[in-house]
Motif scaffolding. Structure first.
Motif, PDB file in Angstrom:
ATOM      1  N   PRO A  91       1.746  -4.050  -0.394  1.00  0.00           N
ATOM      2  CA  PRO A  91       0.660  -3.773   0.561  1.00  0.00           C
ATOM      3  C   PRO A  91      -0.540  -4.696   0.366  1.00  0.00           C
ATOM      4  O   PRO A  91      -1.160  -5.141   1.330  1.00  0.00           O
ATOM      5  CB  PRO A  91       0.279  -2.318   0.276  1.00  0.00           C
ATOM      6  CG  PRO A  91       1.294  -1.764  -0.642  1.00  0.00           C
ATOM      7  CD  PRO A  91       2.198  -2.850  -1.115  1.00  0.00           C
ATOM      8  N   LEU A  99      -0.269  -8.067   2.230  1.00  0.00           N
ATOM      9  CA  LEU A  99      -0.091  -8.126   3.675  1.00  0.00           C
ATOM     10  C   LEU A  99      -1.290  -8.782   4.323  1.00  0.00           C
ATOM     11  O   LEU A  99      -2.433  -8.493   3.975  1.00  0.00           O
ATOM     12  CB  LEU A  99       0.077  -6.723   4.251  1.00  0.00           C
ATOM     13  CG  LEU A  99       1.486  -6.306   4.624  1.00  0.00           C
ATOM     14  CD1 LEU A  99       1.457  -4.902   5.178  1.00  0.00           C
ATOM     15  CD2 LEU A  99       2.105  -7.241   5.643  1.00  0.00           C
ATOM     16  N   CYS A 111      -2.243  -1.816   5.094  1.00  0.00           N
ATOM     17  CA  CYS A 111      -0.854  -1.360   5.111  1.00  0.00           C
ATOM     18  C   CYS A 111      -0.856   0.098   4.696  1.00  0.00           C
ATOM     19  O   CYS A 111      -1.276   0.440   3.588  1.00  0.00           O
ATOM     20  CB  CYS A 111       0.005  -2.177   4.155  1.00  0.00           C
ATOM     21  SG  CYS A 111       1.727  -1.620   4.093  1.00  0.00           S
ATOM     22  N   TYR A 142       1.428  -1.291   9.522  1.00  0.00           N
ATOM     23  CA  TYR A 142       0.490  -2.274   9.010  1.00  0.00           C
ATOM     24  C   TYR A 142      -0.129  -3.004  10.190  1.00  0.00           C
ATOM     25  O   TYR A 142       0.444  -3.065  11.278  1.00  0.00           O
ATOM     26  CB  TYR A 142       1.212  -3.274   8.091  1.00  0.00           C
ATOM     27  CG  TYR A 142       2.267  -4.051   8.829  1.00  0.00           C
ATOM     28  CD1 TYR A 142       3.530  -3.490   9.051  1.00  0.00           C
ATOM     29  CD2 TYR A 142       2.003  -5.310   9.371  1.00  0.00           C
ATOM     30  CE1 TYR A 142       4.485  -4.158   9.775  1.00  0.00           C
ATOM     31  CE2 TYR A 142       2.958  -5.984  10.097  1.00  0.00           C
ATOM     32  CZ  TYR A 142       4.198  -5.416  10.293  1.00  0.00           C
ATOM     33  OH  TYR A 142       5.142  -6.076  11.032  1.00  0.00           O
ATOM     34  N   CYS A 181      -4.397   3.082   2.577  1.00  0.00           N
ATOM     35  CA  CYS A 181      -3.310   2.989   1.602  1.00  0.00           C
ATOM     36  C   CYS A 181      -2.891   4.369   1.093  1.00  0.00           C
ATOM     37  O   CYS A 181      -3.081   4.706  -0.068  1.00  0.00           O
ATOM     38  CB  CYS A 181      -3.718   2.067   0.455  1.00  0.00           C
ATOM     39  SG  CYS A 181      -2.285   1.365  -0.395  1.00  0.00           S
TER      40      CYS A 181
END
Lengths: 486, 486
Positions: A200, A203, A367, A378, A408
């Motif tokens: 994550p 990203l 994300c 995302y 998150c």
């Protein structure tokens, strides 16, 4: 609603039924016999998912999560349905006689006339971490014996092997081998371009930007050998669609699955030391043994051999991924920043037309994990607020921390949008506006498979609600700022 | 084949079954009860399709056509399955509680936080001519009462109404109305961008180039009224994906369905008098009454009211379309040109490196009818041949006539590629090479729905076979020439 035919609609809508559960997406795909077998398997998967939810610090009984175990079990069953499918059933009956030309004259039609289907979009599941990965699949074959296969079957056979726990090279090999055995052509070529979602924290905002990319191919028969002209023709036909396999061809490395990469010493340059989006997460997080056991039991229920070497660390890796979205993730919690750091802003005067005072932070990447399906969504967050007139805005990194804090975790996009807006509004009392644009993996890899769909949500608070021109100004600002394609 | 796990594969491939028919694509989608009902309907559709094949001058018993009636019946059944689907079944159980904010504070989350799913790609069927049309569907709604709907349901509900015989405006209205009734939100907005395939003679080479485009929208609740801020937010969120409904919004005109347009006096400028691709076809062709009756019986079998006004001319229009692909279509046969008009070329000297002598005609558009599914496939043909050394090539119009002759009939891409190559080779004895790139509607609107897939076929005859560099030179020429994206 214009010329709506009310009566027609009413009939369709009114016919209520006693169906209690959603997710008919997947029910449609399962036959009766399979459904019974699957139900038994679900018995083991659903408790495992509940154990994961508890391990993530969630209340497994709250409304949004109540049916999540059922949905996840169905998705895993559907995602591994390829084990039960028979290639021969697909290809048989779809071979058509098609004359060719004399071999001395050339290669055409049913004898040597290469056929290539390009850009077949499919999904598979990474055997190392259980997350879906995206594939552009290109399949070629050279007909032999005066017969060709129905074009759709190339795609259907590819999907049989995609709907298993896979790695990209084995997927290419299996598609190639199965087509060769079932069609018995002069040769088969398979080229795959694969994308794996990164951690994550790596990203970036754009679609597939920041994703881990790899290319793989497999060939049989006349495509084999360095000087195969059929292979070079195959490559040429791919290039006509701007697909260049030679440019980005590299073998599966440990960097393919980012969860796997965490476990081994980093190779030089393969993994970024710092996160692309400014959020630094720990390289690894704890993986409680009861959660790992739960995932092992899921794999067993799916009929997997959990002792095969590729799967040995898979339960840990899946838990690694999930734990990054646990409730109250202290490691990333606001990154040392608290909401008190925001100044309390006052709008300058009462001049509603003063849009100079509107500030925006755009394209903040995030994300999250969809709480309905335990799959990532995302994209980017755009935040608008009113300046305090000093001309000094809030630092972007603070907003990024805020987005990360609300993003998150197990979430739904609607709630995340509202929560971010409320947080901004709590310190910028004049008004706050948030637009979230996201791609949902659950919209892609499950049931409906709407690959290009993108969901936008919007929250409008305070001054932005009462002053439409302020809202319009912010939206125009988002539109005018590049880098928004997700 | 690299690291192929032969044993694993062999097990999957070897398990032959007694399944005689292909097209499990569609079987998968039908439940047991539906299958029985559909079988009865098929009883009437299959003979009708056979009557069409005979009317087209085809041998209904030849291998490629033998199972076409079954495939077409299944496709029509699948394409109209929406009549039997209940929106309430889809939405029920997918409504989730989601808190919002106080109405005075603003609109967010479960109270007023607009949700928009953009770029849902679906297909529907034109009620005027029975051909599929392509849709980019964008759906927005404003949650009310503290509940939101699962995102995938917006797409699933849209598909219920797409899988019917439709026109674009009614489709928009029905999606909007059904979502409003079933979700009971503050309002629903639906925007559709639709593309209808044109008459074969008006198709151009690129994907959707030459297609007839129209945009439609429908709104309810808070989206209604000229000054609805929710509507302007909806439009703004679409613009973030470069979707501008205002730019190309126009009402359904007679020019939407090109088969309908044939029947009425042409409006100024709406229909091109001359074909874009240089092939002039008659404005209308004969529609034998037995074929028209056959299509009427198909509609009856599908449960349609053939007296409703939109369907009154549909059987004639469908036959109009089909008859453009009848065997031995004298009206367009080579357009007064015969193969004898080609000069017989000799290669200059024996210099294989003399690639100056290779000539090519690229991006010749075509539209054929897939004989397996009775659905169009369309794209471009690239032809390579050797010059006679005089420097004078064959006129492009001759090649276009050739392509039209072999393309505009019931075909498969492999055969068409070979036939064109053989025809060119018969007059340019040194060598001929043909590449065909096509989009197959049957790959899009049926079963597998691989929207972006594109099929390339290749035929290599004579000198191009023995001289790999000549072949490479031609392929490079195709690659270097713009306008190839299909």
């Amino acid at each position: 609603m214009g010329a709506l035919e009310e009566a027609h609609l009413a009939a369709a809508v009114a016919a209520a039924c006693a169906c209690e559960e959603e997710d008919d997406d997947l029910e449609l795909l399962a036959g009766e016999g399979e459904a019974a077998a699957a139900a038994a398997a679900d018995d083991a998967i659903e408790p495992a998912v509940r154990a994961l939810l508890v391990g993530l610090g969630e209340d497994e009984l709250r409304e949004g999560l109540r049916r999540t175990p059922k949905r996840v079990a169905k998705a895993f069953r559907d995602g591994t349905r390829g084990y039960k499918q028979k290639v021969k059933d697909i290809v048989q009956g779809a071979l058509f006689p098609e004359v060719g030309v004399d071999k001395k004259t050339g290669s055409a039609g049913g004898t040597g006339g290469q056929v290539v289907v390009r850009d077949i979009e499919i999904f598979s599941y990474c055997e190392l971490c259980l997350l879906p990965f995206s594939i552009e699949c290109h399949v070629g074959y050279v007909p032999s014996g005066g017969r060709v296969v129905g074009l759709s079957k190339l795609s259907r056979v590819a999907d049989v092997f995609a709907k298993r726990l896979q790695n990209p090279q084995r997927l290419a090999n299996e598609i190639c081998g199965a087509l060769h055995s079932s069609i018995q052509p002069a040769g088969v070529a398979v080229a795959l371009q694969c994308w794996h979602i990164p951690l994550p924290e790596n990203l970036e905002c754009k679609s597939l930007q920041g994703w881990i990319r790899t290319s793989h191919s497999s060939r049989s028969g006349v495509f084999e050998g360095e000087n195969s002209t059929f292979w070079s023709d195959f490559m040429a036909l791919l290039k006509l669609r701007s697909i260049d396999m030679e440019m980005d061809n590299h073998s599966v490395s440990i960097s393919w699955c980012p969860l796997r990469s965490l476990e081994v010493p980093l190779l030089n340059g393969h993994c970024k030391k710092s996160a692309a989006n400014g959020i630094i997460s720990p390289k690894s997080v704890p993986t409680p043994s009861n959660m790992v056991s739960a995932v092992s039991s899921m794999l067993l229920s799916l009929g997997e051999d959990i002792q095969r070497k590729e799967l040995l660390g898979t339960p840990q890796r899946y838990v690694q991924w999930m734990m990054r979205f646990r409730a109250c993730n202290l490691d990333v919690k606001l990154n040392g920043f608290t909401l008190n750091n925001f100044s309390v802003y006052e709008r300058p005067g009462g001049d509603k037309a003063d849009h100079e005072a509107i500030r925006s932070e755009l394209h903040l990447p995030f994300c999250a994990q969809c709480e309905h399906h335990l799959l990532p969504f995302y994209g980017v967050v755009h935040i608008g607020y009113f300046d305090n007139g000093s001309g000094e805005g809030i630092d972007r990194s603070h907003f990024q921390s805020l987005v990360h804090f609300y993003g998150c975790k197990l979430q739904v996009q609607e709630r995340m949008t509202r929560q971010i807006a409320e947080a901004v509004y709590s310190v910028s009392h004049s008004g706050a506006m948030v637009v979230v644009e996201a791609n949902h993996i659950c919209m892609i890899s499950r049931g409906i498979e709407k690959i290009r769909s993108s969901t936008a949500t919007i929250a409008v608070l305070g001054q932005f609600l009462t002053d439409p021109s302020a809202k319009a100004c912010f939206l125009q600002n988002v539109l005018d700022t590049p880098g928004l394609a997700i």
